[in-house]
Design an enzyme around this catalytic site. Structure first.
Site, PDB file in Angstrom:
ATOM      1  N   ASP A 191     -16.452  69.938   9.861  1.00  0.00           N
ATOM      2  CA  ASP A 191     -16.355  71.294   9.316  1.00  0.00           C
ATOM      3  C   ASP A 191     -16.056  72.245  10.487  1.00  0.00           C
ATOM      4  O   ASP A 191     -16.085  71.869  11.659  1.00  0.00           O
ATOM      5  CB  ASP A 191     -17.625  71.684   8.551  1.00  0.00           C
ATOM      6  CG  ASP A 191     -17.334  72.783   7.527  1.00  0.00           C
ATOM      7  OD1 ASP A 191     -16.305  73.482   7.661  1.00  0.00           O
ATOM      8  OD2 ASP A 191     -18.140  72.967   6.588  1.00  0.00           O
TER       9      ASP A 191
HETATM   10  C1  BGC Z   1     -16.573  75.649   5.139  1.00  0.00           C
HETATM   11  C2  BGC Z   1     -15.670  74.564   4.599  1.00  0.00           C
HETATM   12  C3  BGC Z   1     -14.236  75.016   4.662  1.00  0.00           C
HETATM   13  C4  BGC Z   1     -13.897  75.375   6.084  1.00  0.00           C
HETATM   14  C5  BGC Z   1     -12.456  75.794   6.282  1.00  0.00           C
HETATM   15  C6  BGC Z   1     -16.123  76.168   6.486  1.00  0.00           C
HETATM   16  O1  BGC Z   1     -16.823  77.288   6.890  1.00  0.00           O
HETATM   17  O2  BGC Z   1     -17.886  75.148   5.229  1.00  0.00           O
HETATM   18  O3  BGC Z   1     -16.050  74.245   3.277  1.00  0.00           O
HETATM   19  O4  BGC Z   1     -13.398  74.011   4.169  1.00  0.00           O
HETATM   20  O5  BGC Z   1     -14.733  76.448   6.503  1.00  0.00           O
HETATM   21  O6  BGC Z   1     -12.192  77.009   5.701  1.00  0.00           O
END
Ligand code: BGC
Length: 763
Positions: free
Chosen positions: A296
């Site tokens: 993530d």
């Molecule tokens: C979130 C993810 C997301 C990623 C990219 C993160 O802060 O937890 O679910 O896909 O950002 O935007």
């Protein structure tokens, strides 16, 4: 491997075909690449420098969620030319992405194409209901179709990859991200996970036309964060992890989801992004998952904040050892993996493995054959937000609405009634599209106010803030009407990432407005708009009609209006129970019985709160209709010598109009020595029944559906299984039992009961 699991039978009797076809046989073993493709990857890996290999493992933000492409500057392009970037996120648009791809393919040494990614969650330009709402349809075809439309729109805009579906089980409504998932139940969650993967990626073994890679997230217990706080620690038993939280991930792995994302949080003290037991152990070794795993956002660097690593190089090594192939945005691989490999050469084969998976993913997308095959400026102009896509969004919105209460037949509204529409949310186009709006715009949304047309409207109060100056006008509007339609709930920014709330009652001054309207004595229809189940026992006291509408996407208002007027008969169900008060969460129907079950008599010491009633306000699976249904004729028969069981019943529409019923099959499996959940969903189906008509529903359960996790394996004991069929987890209409003759066990790699699709036959 047990014989039953090898035979991935799909029943094909009668209309069952239609249902079964939605779920082609699942298989976890990846299809090997054609030999020529594999040779190209091997040649590339042999020719690449360590820095170029690491470059493939780097994902960079090409923009921000709210300003896509805004960071595609000359420095970023130079990194692409040097082969130091494998993927961009937060980029979009057929033309800009074609140019970016051209730089990678024509101006870098190996010409390896880039992967373009974005969070396309419930629509790209055409916005569908939020995922929790799609789950409320209790119809996997609805979730699959939403993902399909999103994939078509995203791929013509040049995207290869979406960070969806989020498949985290969520049992604590305080967590803001419950809006992104399918709710509290592993069987429903696994079913919706597979449906969405199919929608994004297509059904075949190869990615189909207009398909994008799915990314199931956030492995493995992100939804179990303590206190419902985002990013917080999850401390679970191995049993709960396997039986509940990992079920959708296992189902998605078997459905060959192209990629997975590791969670931000830690599991029992081990941060997931550095959790070798979970990612390399369970996902890769036990489940044979060969897709790409991405961290993530910044999560590799955050291993230091967790305290699990003391330097960025240690963090890089931890994530790589855990089998995280790609670093989303933290540049820890980019800057520190090479020195980590120099210090410890045993990491090098792991780098090669990761690059192998990344290049395999690019090959499967067809990017080596045609790096520009995604993105079509011509089609982009006609496909985004097309009438067909809008019509499908409208249907999804209608299917996701849940009628929670309808006392005295307040709904549907009658044409002659004078309606006062009250509440700022009724006119809030921005909230209809939720927090992950991709390229959706409020201007495309139909609000409830617009859809109801010529009714008296007063905003009353906003969903946040303490300004009550609009209440007198709202009272006046109510007094001049026969019925009040009151939009209540949260705005789009109350739920979503980092949007946990400790108090999940009505925010702002909405309670003051509601009390003032109750005092007018006019019948109130509460139209709830929210991204999570709210705790509304006292708010909804004396409110005769309640409709849960979530954030319904571009067609939200039209769908709600159609339900209120009775043009559409609601049939959605709650994918998460609604608590009475905030203090009751976490709460879920599949609880384990205690030695002292909750007792209405407060003088008896029992598992309940003294200051609130027992159980949720509205339970999991609950939802009403403008008609009524009668359940009868439960019949349980053994097939295959008792390896499978046919569980059938008849459902009759006893009311005046056609309607949808969601028939739910629960089981309770007694296990010597263990306390097992009071009931567990093992099958469901939504079917439309004409007034006066009867339909037959047959579920086929295999003994594997009764498994539990113990001693590092799945086990099914011999003995009695209680069977319950009902209209919700708390409205069981038929009960019976079956028996499993012989106990059997099977090892971790082979799946589990809840993740297995339950074939359903409907006549
Ligand atoms: C979130 C993810 C997301 C990623 C990219 C993160 O802060 O937890 O679910 O896909 O950002 O935007």
């Amino acid at each position: 491997m047990p014989v039953e699991l090898r035979r991935r039978e799909v029943l094909v009797a009668g209309t069952l075909l239609a249902v079964a076809a939605r779920f082609p046989a699942l298989a976890s073993v990846p299809t090997p690449l054609p030999a020529a493709d594999q040779r190209r990857i091997d040649r590339l890996i042999a020719a690449m420098t360590l820095d170029e290999k690491i470059g493939q493992m780097v994902q960079v933000a090409g923009g921000r969620q709210v300003a896509l492409n805004s960071r595609l500057d000359s420095a970023a392009l130079d990194r692409v030319r040097a082969g130091r970037i494998g993927s961009f996120l937060h980029v979009a648009g057929a033309e800009p992405l074609r140019e970016l791809q051209r730089v990678a393919v024509e101006e870098s040494r190996h010409g390896i194409p880039l992967l373009f990614a974005m969070d396309v969650v419930h629509g790209y330009r055409t916005i569908f209901p939020v995922p929790l709402a799609l789950a409320a349809s209790f119809d996997p075809a609805v979730a699959e179709d939403a993902a399909r439309v999103a994939a078509v729109e995203a791929s013509v805009s040049g995207l290869h990859w979406t960070f969806a579906p989020m498949i985290d089980i969520a049992r604590d409504a305080r967590w803001g991200r419950v809006v992104e998932g399918a709710g509290e139940d592993p069987h429903l969650g696994a079913t919706m996970a597979v449906a969405q993967v199919r929608g994004f990626e297509g059904r075949g073994t190869d990615l189909g036309e207009d398909a994008v890679l799915a990314c199931v997230k956030h492995l493995g217990a992100y939804g179990a964060g303590m206190g419902g706080r985002d990013y917080d620690t999850a401390d679970l038993s191995e049993r709960t992890l396997r039986e509940v939280y990992l079920q959708p991930f296992h189902a998605a792995a078997r459905a060959r989801a192209g990629t997975m994302m590791t969670a931000f949080n830690d599991l029992a003290g081990v941060p997931t992004t550095g959790n070798a037991d979970l990612v390399r152990g369970i996902l890769r070794d036990q489940w044979h998952y060969q897709g790409l795993v991405v961290s993530d956002w910044n999560a590799i660097r955050e291993l230091i904040d967790h305290g699990a690593a003391s330097t960025p190089a240690e963090a890089a090594a931890l994530a790589l050892r855990a089998s995280v192939d790609m670093d989303m945005t933290s540049d820890t691989y980019a800057e520190y993996l090479a020195p980590a490999v120099a210090a410890d050469p045993t990491l090098l084969p792991l780098v090669d493995e990761a690059v192998q998976r990344i290049l395999t993913t690019k090959t499967k997308l067809g990017l080596f054959d045609d790096p520009y095959r995604f993105g079509d400026p011509e089609r982009e102009r006609t496909v985004l937000g097309s009438a067909d896509h809008r019509a499908r969004a409208r249907r999804a919105a209608e299917q996701s609405i849940v009628l929670l209460r309808n006392e005295g037949g307040v709904l549907p509204l009658r044409p002659a009634q004078r309606v006062a529409l009250i509440g700022a949310l009724a006119d809030d186009a921005r909230s209809t599209i939720g927090s992950w709006k991709a390229r959706g715009v409020p201007e495309d949304s139909v609000t409830l106010r617009a859809a109801l047309g010529d009714v008296t409207y007063a905003p009353g109060v906003a969903p946040r803030g303490e300004d009550v100056s609009g209440i007198p006008a709202a009272i006046a509007a109510a007094e001049g009407a026969d019925v009040v339609v009151l939009a209540l709930g949260e705005d789009w920014d109350h739920s979503g990432e980092a949007r946990s709330r400790a108090d999940i009652t009505l925010p702002g001054a909405q309670m003051t407005l509601l009390d003032a309207l109750k005092a007018t004595g006019k019948p109130i229809v509460a139209v709830l708009m929210n991204g999570r189940p709210l705790a509304l026992e006292s708010a909804l006291a004396d409110v005769p009609a309640v409709v849960e509408t979530w954030f319904g996407g571009n067609e939200a208002g039209a769908a709600i209006a159609a339900v209120l007027r009775g043009e559409v008969n609601p049939g959605g169900r709650l994918p998460m129970g609604m608590p009475r008060t905030s203090g009751q969460v976490p709460q879920f129907y599949a609880h384990v019985p205690t030695g002292r079950p909750a007792n209405p008599d407060l003088s008896v010491d029992s598992a309940r709160y003294h200051d609130t009633d027992i159980g949720p306000l509205f339970p999991f699976g609950h939802g009403l209709s403008y008609t009524s249904f009668e359940y009868a004729d439960l019949a349980i028969t053994r097939i295959d010598g008792g390896a499978r069981h046919r569980i059938g019943c008849s459902i009759t529409n006893t009311g005046p109009v056609a309607g949808d019923e969601v028939v739910q099959l629960y089981v309770r499996v007694a296990v010597p020595g263990l306390a097992r959940p009071a009931r567990e969903l093992r099958g469901f189906t939504r079917l439309t029944i004409a007034p006066g008509a009867t339909r037959l529903v047959t579920f086929i359960l295999r003994n594997h559906h009764f498994a539990h996790w113990a001693d590092d394996q799945w086990r099914v004991p011999a003995g009695r299984v209680e069977v319950m069929i009902g209209a919700s987890s708390a409205d069981i209409r038929l009960t019976g039992a079956l028996s499993v003759d012989r106990e059997f066990n099977w090892p971790a790699y082979d799946g589990a009961g809840a993740a297995l699709f339950t074939p359903v036959e409907i006549l």
